[in-house]
Design a protein around this motif. Structure first.
Motif, PDB file in Angstrom:
ATOM      1  N   ASP A 110       0.825  -1.208   0.000  1.00 19.97           N
ATOM      2  CA  ASP A 110       0.000   0.000   0.000  1.00 19.97           C
ATOM      3  C   ASP A 110       0.862   1.262   0.000  1.00 19.97           C
ATOM      4  N   GLY A 113       1.977   1.902  -3.391  1.00 20.19           N
ATOM      5  CA  GLY A 113       0.917   1.957  -4.383  1.00 20.19           C
ATOM      6  C   GLY A 113       0.924   0.791  -5.346  1.00 20.19           C
ATOM      7  N   GLU A 115      -0.584  -2.522  -6.648  1.00 18.34           N
ATOM      8  CA  GLU A 115      -1.850  -3.254  -6.579  1.00 18.34           C
ATOM      9  C   GLU A 115      -1.648  -4.760  -6.584  1.00 18.34           C
ATOM     10  N   GLU A 116      -0.642  -5.225  -7.323  1.00 16.60           N
ATOM     11  CA  GLU A 116      -0.424  -6.671  -7.451  1.00 16.60           C
ATOM     12  C   GLU A 116       1.068  -6.942  -7.639  1.00 16.60           C
ATOM     13  N   GLU A 138      -5.900 -11.416  -3.892  1.00 20.59           N
ATOM     14  CA  GLU A 138      -6.056 -10.447  -4.973  1.00 20.59           C
ATOM     15  C   GLU A 138      -4.835  -9.550  -5.134  1.00 20.59           C
ATOM     16  N   ARG A 139      -3.928  -9.552  -4.151  1.00 25.06           N
ATOM     17  CA  ARG A 139      -2.745  -8.679  -4.206  1.00 25.06           C
ATOM     18  C   ARG A 139      -1.503  -9.398  -4.726  1.00 25.06           C
TER      19      ARG A 139
END
Length: 316
Positions: A110, A113, A115-116, A138-139
């Protein structure tokens, strides 16, 4: 290899300091706020669109254990925190566990930034990776386990310190030792059978990051209580054992031929691998390396990096 010379800091922004080492990738040392304090994170920036690797180290290690892999992944963003209770994160407060580390990894993603990411974990970091991937699938697009993540229970009546001394030996003994200078600490590890053929700036910087205090009373940065808490969780928590069997992301396990003290049989004997029902986890044997050199040695780091590159490929 040449000894890296750090040049003057440049590229300062938002409290971050970018450093360049001779013959090395550009990197940043960043502080990330987590529950209990500030996590120290080494980040090697990459090319836009090339993907991100988030890497977790072993039980008494630190993020610089991934430096060789980062060098082999030039152009790909690599983010490697010192887990709480180790390295420059030794003063992060609160209990330590695979779940706590998983929360910290999410905070790191996080912060940057991301996302994956591809999630990679060595030794205990593999257990952290399995728990993290189960909690936040999902990450993480892929999980790369490096000689870790597959559990083996230990006797319930055996003291955890006994278990640690039996399994990791010198890595546990160092917690009660003092060293006159950095050379003495390097010599301590040079005598370790698994480190006999290891050297160069990657190993040197990794060992130096594990030292606190002043000469002639240097000691390991690892907080003993954090090591004990993590060992109890890693070796005795059924939920941690189950995580590798409950993954919802693609995963691969790289298992080293030789052991933690360079024994001919590795942490995972062939029979254990053959008997394990690992479902969607692809298993890959890595010959000619031990539990440490699979990450800290040049050949091992290149192999791990090649698997990570595969994990970063677009999904079919």
């Amino acid at each position: 290899m040449v000894t890296p010379k750090l040049l003057e800091p440049h590229g300062r922004r938002a409290g971050r300091e970018v450093l360049i080492g001779a013959g090395m990738r550009e990197f940043q040392d960043v502080g990330v706020e987590v529950a209990g304090g500030t996590l120290a994170v080494r980040r090697w920036p990459g090319t836009a669109g090339a993907g991100t690797v988030l890497a977790a180290h072993g039980i008494t290690g630190n993020g610089l254990s991934w430096s060789g892999v980062a060098e082999a992944l030039d152009g790909i963003e690599v983010i490697a925190p010192d887990l709480r209770g180790r390295g420059h994160s030794r003063d992060v407060k609160g209990e330590s566990s695979m779940a706590a580390h998983a929360d910290d990894l999410l905070a790191v993603l996080d912060h940057f930034g991301v996302e994956e990411a591809v999630l990679a974990g060595h030794s205990m970091g593999g257990f952290v990776g399995c728990v993290a991937a189960c909690r936040d699938p999902e990450r993480y697009r892929h999980l790369v386990l490096v000689d870790g993540g597959l559990g083996f229970p230990v006797p319930a009546d055996m003291d955890i310190d006994q278990v640690l001394h039996a399994v990791i030996g010198p890595a546990m003994a160092k917690l009660d030792m003092e060293f006159a200078d950095r050379a003495a600490y390097h010599a301590f590890w040079a005598a370790h059978p698994a480190f006999a053929e290891l050297g160069g700036e990657v190993v040197r910087d990794y060992l130096d990051r594990d030292l606190v205090g002043e000469e002639p009373r240097l000691r390991s940065a690892c907080r003993t209580e954090a090591i004990r808490e993590d060992a109890e969780d890693e070796l005795r928590n059924p939920a941690v054992f189950a995580a590798i069997h409950e993954l919802r992301v693609p995963a691969r396990l790289l298992w080293a031929e030789r052991g933690l003290r360079d024994e001919p049989t590795g942490l995972y004997p062939p029979g254990v691998i053959e008997a394990a029902d690992l479902g969607r986890v692809d298993v890959h044997f890595v010959p000619g390396v031990n539990h440490y050199s699979i990450l800290l040695g040049a050949a091992g780091a290149d192999t791990v990096a090649a698997h990570i590159r595969t994990a970063l490929l677009p999904r079919a």
